[in-house]
Every structure is written in structure tokens, then in C-alpha cells.
Design an enzyme around this catalytic site. Sequence first.
Site, short mmCIF file in Angstrom:
data_model
loop_
_atom_site.label_atom_id
_atom_site.label_comp_id
_atom_site.label_asym_id
_atom_site.label_seq_id
_atom_site.Cartn_x
_atom_site.Cartn_y
_atom_site.Cartn_z
CG ASP A 81 44.69 44.58 5.13
OD1 ASP A 81 45.81 44.61 5.67
OD2 ASP A 81 43.63 44.78 5.74
CG ASP A 97 45.49 48.83 7.06
OD1 ASP A 97 44.63 48.03 6.65
OD2 ASP A 97 46.23 48.60 8.01
CG LEU A 98 42.60 47.20 1.54
CD1 LEU A 98 42.33 45.91 0.78
CD2 LEU A 98 42.13 48.40 0.74
#
Length: 739
Positions: A398, A355-356
Site C-alpha cells: 500500500d 503510505d495508506l
Amino acid sequence: MDSMDGAVPAALPADEQERLARLQALAVLDSAPEPVFDAITRLAADLCGAPIALVSLVDARRQWFKAATGLPGVSETPRDIAFCAHSILGRGVMEVADATNDPRFALNPLVVGAPHIRFYAGAPIVLPGGHAMGTLCVIDHAARQLDPQQRRQLAGLAEVAAQALVAREQTVIALAVKQRHEAEQHERLRVTLHSIGDAVITTDTRGIIDYMNPVAVRLTGWLASEAQGAHIREVFNTIHDTKRTMLPNPVVRCLENDCVIALSEHTLLVSRDGSERDIADSAAPIRAAGGAQLGAVLVFHDVTEQRQRSRDINYRASHDPLTGLFNRSEFEGRLGRLLETSRERQAEHALMFIDLDHFKTVNDTCGHAAGDELLRQLSAVLQQSVRVRDMLARLGGDEFGLIMEHCSLEQAQRHARLLCERINDYRFVHEDRRFRVGCSIGVVPMDGRWSDAESVLAAADAACYTAKQTGRNRVHAWFDSDDVADIQQREAWSLRLVSALENDHFELFAQTMTSLRADDSGTRVEVLLRLRDSDGTLVPPGAFLPEAERFKLAGHIDYWVVDRVLQQLEGRATRPDRIGMVSINLCQESVTDSGFLERLCRRLIAGGESSRHLCFEFAESVALARPEETCRFATEMLKLGVRIALDDFGHGVSPFRHLRDMPVDYLKIGSHFTRHIDTDPICQATLRYMRDVSLALGMQTVAIQVEDAHALDRLRELGIHYAQGFVIDRPVPVAELLP
């Protein structure tokens, strides 16, 4: 299919002798597959919703399949047990709803044994002279019936099959090749073979080439004068398109086996200059009048464009259009298969959920276009940092997933830390600003403890959440104790959402849907939900709706939104006719819950005329997953004058068949089409197709997340009805648009 015990043979048609003579004159029996007939059976299967479709030609003692969809490895059956032998006795569609209840077929080997026919519908293929050569039929393993439209479509396709047989009969290739040694026909043969669109090569019984037409010259790269006298192996070479291995020469096999040889769909022709083309071909023996073999004829054509389109469709079905990585569906399929093999072979694999961090900052500050570019660049960074055999996918937004085969948990943790370092070192530059993103990674061992792909992916998601909560840009490996922390975190969300419902911490925003046509009037908006946090910030729905669905609170939240919107409409001071439509998103839990439907209907009835301004949206995926419940919901809304929209339409590869029986007013086209409309001709073609289908079904189209004027103009040119997005306006409090 060997036993015929119990079969009731059909009577012979009155014109049997003339019919058989006409069938033999067609010279079609035992011929190679042909695209037009294959396309007819595929279309028949799709339109009738049947797993099996056949073009069956009824010979004296057998039925032979010119084309078959869904019945691999079977080319014919005895006529005595053929359903089609009964079907050719009439001129309409013969339908057997349940073969086990039909005395003609109940004990038929095709019913009691493979392929276990329960349902059959066959339309006779009748030539202009009135003789039925066979049928176009569809078969199912379950009892059922066709609707009137499907019967008309099946009959229409049977007429197309008859026309194709007549057109095929008219070809002079086989006749010209057989008569090439007759002097009076030589010029006619030369002109014909030079004029047709297929490549033609003929050889003698040794495989020595004696003729090539211009199309064959162009595709092989050999001049006719150079090829004449050469062996077919020297001129015609093919390889498998993925394995890259040499394929057997079809002419050599044809001469050795004295039969027609058709190649697979994976054939690449390698020309003299090394270039490659996808081809479809077949080789057939050339015989004298007495049956003696004179040589062989090879007929082939270039199908590069068609197969490339097919490959493009398959690629789009398995890959994320923005990043080019695998998509979630393909990833979960691979994950499930790998879990099964890991249990069987005790193999060691690992799963990462990535997960960004701070992606939302870039997206909100610089816009969705910059956010898309960031995702593309970071996808390239991740792709360069994984092993060749690993599978990297974009799971949504993302979030990314990584499957590392034959990798221990310790090795996966080391690799995850390397990925964190590389993402942390990366800088995204937009205009004059530089952004550091970073990522949080959850790592999970893939072993026998997981029952399915969903559970192991949820554990990786929870581990990633823990990594993010402990400071971001971290790696967290899953342990059994993580279950406790995960439960505590989710319980906290549950209490938070219940409190928001009780204390009205939710807030409504709205965004305009503008008409792309001049003849529309009235304000049209989509209502958007936000949660006001304790520190005053607004939390987007993507952060809390998944937790609401997990705790079965989504229906309560949806009802809260509907109630507040109706209160707003009921208290409007402006004229009601100024309101065009107010669109509200509903989750799957709401749409498929009968209790929610009853409560909603009562509120809509109480809302009176205000309710008629509403339009409820739900995702196309909900309609596909729960068709009966969504159709019931939409039907009840139709009775109350409430409109229905399918959101994120076209996101997956799905037929339009499910739209026919559902009262839908609007199709909201997914943003992955509108974002690439200026540059992607396939997106443009898909949008035109969606527009045409929606018009045929009496629906209107809405393009979402339109972010630039060029895209808006292009959508208007394509005939899309409405659009919404930042290029038009940004969401504002609902009271500003519905004062």
C-alpha cells in the site's frame, strides 16, 4: 575497422568460385533486413549469453551482415579481417576462446579496435549443395567458451539460417516484378502477387503506381483501379507511431537514391479511411537486365499484432499489473536519472512517499480481492490529483511514490496536503460496509545532498514514517534533523527484535499446500512467522523483517525458525511418512552468508531424517542478484536431501537461463499471475510456459495466494502441481498441522 594491419587472412575454400556463384544467385547481398534473420540472431545471442550475434555472408572481398544483434551501424567488414572467413573453411562450430591469445587474430583490427572482439564462435551456414555462404556467429568482449548445449544450439540455428536463405531464394516476387513486361510471364506474375501474404506496390521511375496486389488494396484502402496512375505519395502515407509526424515516402527515397530503403520499427500506415496499422516495409529499385532503373517495388506487411505484443511486454515490465501505475523498478530508474540532471542543472524537484493508513483493516476484514479493488480505486484518485508531467508509481503493498519535477519543497508540501484531503474524503464501499482509509506522506527535496536514488527514497520513507507516527493522515517534510529520529526508531526496533529472539516472542504458523493431482501423498505446509507484541497482538513479518534485515538479524531469525521446526518434527508422535514437505522462507542475508550456511548444515545433519522433510524458499530476485551464492547454497542443500523452491517466480522480466545451473525443486508462481488467471489470457499463457519450462527442468510448480475456486480449477486445468491460499485454508498454529 579501417586498418587491416596485423590481420591474418583466411585461406580460400576449395570450392570458392562455385561458392561465390551460389551466393550471387541468392540475390541476398545488400538486401533489406528481414524478420526471420533478425529473430535468428536475437535467439542466438540469448541462448549463448552473448552481446553480439551476426548472420554474416562472406563475399569475394567483404563479409556482409544480413542480420546483426548488438552491433548497430555496422553492415560489413573487409573479408581479410573477418573471423567468419576462417569459420567457413570447416563444417563444425569454430570457437576462439580468447582472440588476443590466438596468433590468427591477436593483431586483428576487430580485436585491438572496435568492436574489441575477445570471444568468437561461428557455425557455417551450409546450403544443400554443400557450399558455405557464411556463418551464424556470436561475439563477446570477454574471453569465454560455449558449453556443449550452446554449441549444438548455435549449429542448429545455422541450419535454420540456411533453410531461410533457400526459402528466400524460392520467392518469385522479385523475379516476377522484373519480368512483368514479358507477355509470356504476365499471368504467372499476376497469380503469384495476388497469392502472397505481403502487400506489393510497383511504380515507374516517376513514382506513378502501375500495380497493387489484393493485400496492398486491403491495407491502403485504395482500389487497384483507383490507385493505378496515382502518385505513390497519394496512396501510401506513413507516420511515426509516437511522434505522430509524417515519415518520408520510401518509394520516393528509393527512386531518388537508387537503393533499397527499409523503414524503422515505428512506422504506422494511414489507410484511406484514416485507420492505422503497424507495418514493416522496404522499397527496392526495379532494374532492367542492363542495370537501368525501371521503377520501384514496395513490399510491406501488417505487424500490428506482433508490435502490440511487444508493447504489452514492455508495459508489463514497467507498470504495476494491479493498478496500472508505474512499478518500483521504473520509478527508481527515473528517480536516479532525475537526481543526476538535478545536480548538473541545479534543478528543483521533490519526492513524495505515500503510505495508506488503515489499508490492512480493509484487507484483513474483507479479503485480498477487496484490498486489490481498494488499491485500484485509490490509484485512480491519486492519478487524477497529480500533474501530467509528474510520475506516480506503486512501490509495493500500500505504498506509492510521486516524483514532482520542477517543484519546490513548499509547493510539494501544499500538493501533499491536497492529496491527504482527497484520500481522507474518499470512502471505500464493500458490500454494506464503508471504510475511510487516509494516507501519510513524507516529502523530500531532490537536490545535491543525495548520492543515489536509494538514499533519497529512504529519506522519504523515513519522513512518511514520522508522519504516520505523529497521528496519521499527515504530511511530514524531511529535514536534516530527521536522521536522528530515524536512527532512534530503528534502534528501538533492533532492541525489540533481539528481545524477541532471546525470549521466544516469535510464533510459527503454517498453511497447507494442496496437490492439484491425485497421485500425491503426505502433508505439505509452508511455515509462516509472526511476532507476538507486548499487547498480545500478532505482528506480520512485513512489519519487522525489513528492520531485521537492516540490523543483520534476519539470519538469526531464520535459524530460529529452522531450529524450532526441526524440534517439532523430531518430537512428532505420528508416523514420519505422513509428512510430505515443510517449507521455510529464508531471506537474502541467510542464503548468501557462508557462516549461516555452515551453521545450518550442522543443524540439518544433527536433525537426521527430519531434515529431509524440509524445503527452503527464497525469492527469485535473490537468485538473480546473487547467482553464485544462491547456487552454492542450493547445491549444499541438495547434498543433505533438502529441497529448494524459488518464491514469487516470474515477478520480473527475466530469462529462465538462470534456472539451468541451480538445483531447484519447486517454482512458486507469483500471486499477480494467479489473481488474474480467469480474465487475463496473457497470464494463462505465461503459466503454461512456466509449467512447460519447469517440467523440462525437472521442477514442480506451486501457485500461491489462490483465493477462489475458479482460479483453483483453472490452475488444475493448466497442469500446475500445487496450490495454497485462503480458498484452501488459512494459516493456523504450526502444531495443529504438525502435531
